[in-house]
Write a protein that holds these residues in place. Structure first.
Motif, PDB file in Angstrom:
ATOM      1  N   VAL A  86      14.264 -16.780 -63.573  1.00  0.00           N
ATOM      2  CA  VAL A  86      13.605 -15.869 -62.631  1.00  0.00           C
ATOM      3  C   VAL A  86      12.471 -16.655 -61.994  1.00  0.00           C
ATOM      4  CG1 VAL A  86      12.275 -13.745 -62.352  1.00  0.00           C
ATOM      5  CG2 VAL A  86      14.173 -13.827 -63.980  1.00  0.00           C
ATOM      6  N   SER A  87      12.422 -16.669 -60.666  1.00  0.00           N
ATOM      7  CA  SER A  87      11.379 -17.415 -59.970  1.00  0.00           C
ATOM      8  C   SER A  87      10.100 -16.588 -59.899  1.00  0.00           C
ATOM      9  CB  SER A  87      11.837 -17.757 -58.557  1.00  0.00           C
ATOM     10  OG  SER A  87      10.736 -18.211 -57.807  1.00  0.00           O
ATOM     11  N   SER A  88       9.065 -17.060 -60.585  1.00  0.00           N
ATOM     12  CA  SER A  88       7.796 -16.325 -60.582  1.00  0.00           C
ATOM     13  C   SER A  88       7.183 -16.326 -59.180  1.00  0.00           C
ATOM     14  CB  SER A  88       6.830 -16.942 -61.587  1.00  0.00           C
ATOM     15  OG  SER A  88       6.685 -18.323 -61.335  1.00  0.00           O
ATOM     16  N   GLU A  89       7.411 -17.396 -58.410  1.00  0.00           N
ATOM     17  CA  GLU A  89       6.881 -17.445 -57.044  1.00  0.00           C
ATOM     18  C   GLU A  89       7.450 -16.300 -56.216  1.00  0.00           C
ATOM     19  OE1 GLU A  89       8.250 -20.213 -58.411  1.00  0.00           O
ATOM     20  OE2 GLU A  89       6.853 -21.880 -58.191  1.00  0.00           O
ATOM     21  N   VAL A  90       8.776 -16.095 -56.332  1.00  0.00           N
ATOM     22  CA  VAL A  90       9.426 -15.031 -55.560  1.00  0.00           C
ATOM     23  C   VAL A  90       8.923 -13.671 -56.028  1.00  0.00           C
ATOM     24  CG1 VAL A  90      11.636 -13.926 -55.038  1.00  0.00           C
ATOM     25  CG2 VAL A  90      11.476 -16.427 -55.071  1.00  0.00           C
ATOM     26  N   VAL A  91       8.846 -13.482 -57.345  1.00  0.00           N
ATOM     27  CA  VAL A  91       8.387 -12.202 -57.891  1.00  0.00           C
ATOM     28  C   VAL A  91       6.980 -11.895 -57.400  1.00  0.00           C
ATOM     29  CG1 VAL A  91       7.797 -10.958 -60.008  1.00  0.00           C
ATOM     30  CG2 VAL A  91       9.851 -12.367 -59.932  1.00  0.00           C
ATOM     31  N   ASN A  92       6.067 -12.873 -57.519  1.00  0.00           N
ATOM     32  CA  ASN A  92       4.673 -12.660 -57.103  1.00  0.00           C
ATOM     33  C   ASN A  92       4.579 -12.348 -55.622  1.00  0.00           C
ATOM     34  OD1 ASN A  92       3.909 -13.191 -59.706  1.00  0.00           O
ATOM     35  ND2 ASN A  92       3.378 -15.322 -59.311  1.00  0.00           N
ATOM     36  N   SER A  93       5.312 -13.098 -54.828  1.00  0.00           N
ATOM     37  CA  SER A  93       5.279 -12.910 -53.388  1.00  0.00           C
ATOM     38  C   SER A  93       5.784 -11.516 -53.012  1.00  0.00           C
ATOM     39  CB  SER A  93       6.130 -13.990 -52.709  1.00  0.00           C
ATOM     40  OG  SER A  93       6.080 -13.839 -51.323  1.00  0.00           O
ATOM     41  N   MET A  94       6.865 -11.079 -53.646  1.00  0.00           N
ATOM     42  CA  MET A  94       7.426  -9.755 -53.349  1.00  0.00           C
ATOM     43  C   MET A  94       6.454  -8.650 -53.771  1.00  0.00           C
ATOM     44  SD  MET A  94      10.434  -9.959 -51.878  1.00  0.00           S
ATOM     45  CE  MET A  94      11.454  -8.537 -52.237  1.00  0.00           C
ATOM     46  N   GLN A  95       5.752  -8.855 -54.891  1.00  0.00           N
ATOM     47  CA  GLN A  95       4.797  -7.844 -55.351  1.00  0.00           C
ATOM     48  C   GLN A  95       3.582  -7.782 -54.425  1.00  0.00           C
ATOM     49  OE1 GLN A  95       4.207  -9.142 -59.390  1.00  0.00           O
ATOM     50  NE2 GLN A  95       5.755  -7.751 -60.208  1.00  0.00           N
ATOM     51  N   GLU A  96       3.141  -8.954 -53.957  1.00  0.00           N
ATOM     52  CA  GLU A  96       1.937  -8.993 -53.136  1.00  0.00           C
ATOM     53  C   GLU A  96       2.182  -8.514 -51.713  1.00  0.00           C
ATOM     54  OE1 GLU A  96       0.364 -12.989 -53.455  1.00  0.00           O
ATOM     55  OE2 GLU A  96       0.322 -12.791 -55.642  1.00  0.00           O
ATOM     56  N   THR A  97       3.283  -8.992 -51.107  1.00  0.00           N
ATOM     57  CA  THR A  97       3.473  -8.735 -49.680  1.00  0.00           C
ATOM     58  C   THR A  97       4.753  -7.974 -49.358  1.00  0.00           C
ATOM     59  OG1 THR A  97       4.670 -10.806 -49.338  1.00  0.00           O
ATOM     60  CG2 THR A  97       2.270 -10.892 -49.131  1.00  0.00           C
ATOM     61  N   GLY A  98       5.618  -7.786 -50.345  1.00  0.00           N
ATOM     62  CA  GLY A  98       6.871  -7.092 -50.078  1.00  0.00           C
ATOM     63  C   GLY A  98       7.915  -7.982 -49.432  1.00  0.00           C
ATOM     64  N   ARG A  99       7.586  -9.259 -49.285  1.00  0.00           N
ATOM     65  CA  ARG A  99       8.568 -10.199 -48.733  1.00  0.00           C
ATOM     66  C   ARG A  99       8.338 -11.584 -49.309  1.00  0.00           C
ATOM     67  NH1 ARG A  99       9.621 -10.166 -43.508  1.00  0.00           N
ATOM     68  NH2 ARG A  99       9.900 -12.378 -43.489  1.00  0.00           N
ATOM     69  N   VAL A 100       9.229 -12.492 -48.973  1.00  0.00           N
ATOM     70  CA  VAL A 100       9.096 -13.857 -49.480  1.00  0.00           C
ATOM     71  C   VAL A 100       9.591 -14.790 -48.375  1.00  0.00           C
ATOM     72  CG1 VAL A 100      11.364 -13.812 -50.605  1.00  0.00           C
ATOM     73  CG2 VAL A 100       9.655 -15.400 -51.405  1.00  0.00           C
ATOM     74  N   THR A 101       8.991 -15.960 -48.255  1.00  0.00           N
ATOM     75  CA  THR A 101       9.410 -16.882 -47.195  1.00  0.00           C
ATOM     76  C   THR A 101      10.730 -17.544 -47.571  1.00  0.00           C
ATOM     77  OG1 THR A 101       8.237 -18.742 -48.153  1.00  0.00           O
ATOM     78  CG2 THR A 101       7.007 -17.392 -46.581  1.00  0.00           C
ATOM     79  N   ASN A 102      11.472 -17.950 -46.557  1.00  0.00           N
ATOM     80  CA  ASN A 102      12.728 -18.649 -46.794  1.00  0.00           C
ATOM     81  C   ASN A 102      12.477 -19.971 -47.507  1.00  0.00           C
ATOM     82  OD1 ASN A 102      14.665 -16.799 -45.601  1.00  0.00           O
ATOM     83  ND2 ASN A 102      13.612 -17.235 -43.689  1.00  0.00           N
ATOM     84  N   ALA A 103      11.344 -20.595 -47.199  1.00  0.00           N
ATOM     85  CA  ALA A 103      11.001 -21.858 -47.866  1.00  0.00           C
ATOM     86  C   ALA A 103      10.825 -21.632 -49.363  1.00  0.00           C
ATOM     87  CB  ALA A 103       9.717 -22.436 -47.260  1.00  0.00           C
ATOM     88  N   LYS A 104      10.204 -20.507 -49.740  1.00  0.00           N
ATOM     89  CA  LYS A 104      10.025 -20.205 -51.160  1.00  0.00           C
ATOM     90  C   LYS A 104      11.367 -19.991 -51.846  1.00  0.00           C
ATOM     91  CE  LYS A 104       5.494 -18.437 -52.222  1.00  0.00           C
ATOM     92  NZ  LYS A 104       4.674 -17.470 -51.522  1.00  0.00           N
TER      93      LYS A 104
END
Length: 93
Positions: A61-79
């Motif tokens: 599970v990618s913590s970067e993706v999880v954190n980003s989704m929790q903070e902003t509701g989205r995630v960058t394609n680069a992430k």
């Protein structure tokens, strides 16, 4: 299936055009379908709706993706690309 469905979980595509590719779960539709994206051919803004039967959940599970989704509701394609790349390197493929 010991891995549970979760946002940020890396999955292997077993069926369809992206077969054998890796992607990240970015949304859960219901108990049968999830939204996946890889940040490359499948962008965050145009995720693929996949039946869970056509995916193999990895233990990662990618913590970067999880954190980003929790903070902003989205995630960058680069992430998304980064998360998949990191997973591949960890597996040593």
């Amino acid at each position: 299936m010991e891995s549970e469905v979760a946002i940020g979980r890396i999955v292997k595509v077993l069926r369809g055009k992206g077969q054998d590719g890796l992607a990240v779960i970015i949304g859960i539709v219901d108990d049968r379908f999830v939204l996946i994206a890889d940040g490359d051919k499948r962008r965050f803004d145009d995720p693929k709706k996949k039946n869970l039967l056509h995916l193999e959940l990895t233990e990662a599970v990618s913590s970067e993706v999880v954190n980003s989704m929790q903070e902003t509701g989205r995630v960058t394609n680069a992430k998304l690309r980064f998360a998949i790349q990191k997973y591949i390197e960890r597996k040593g493929e």
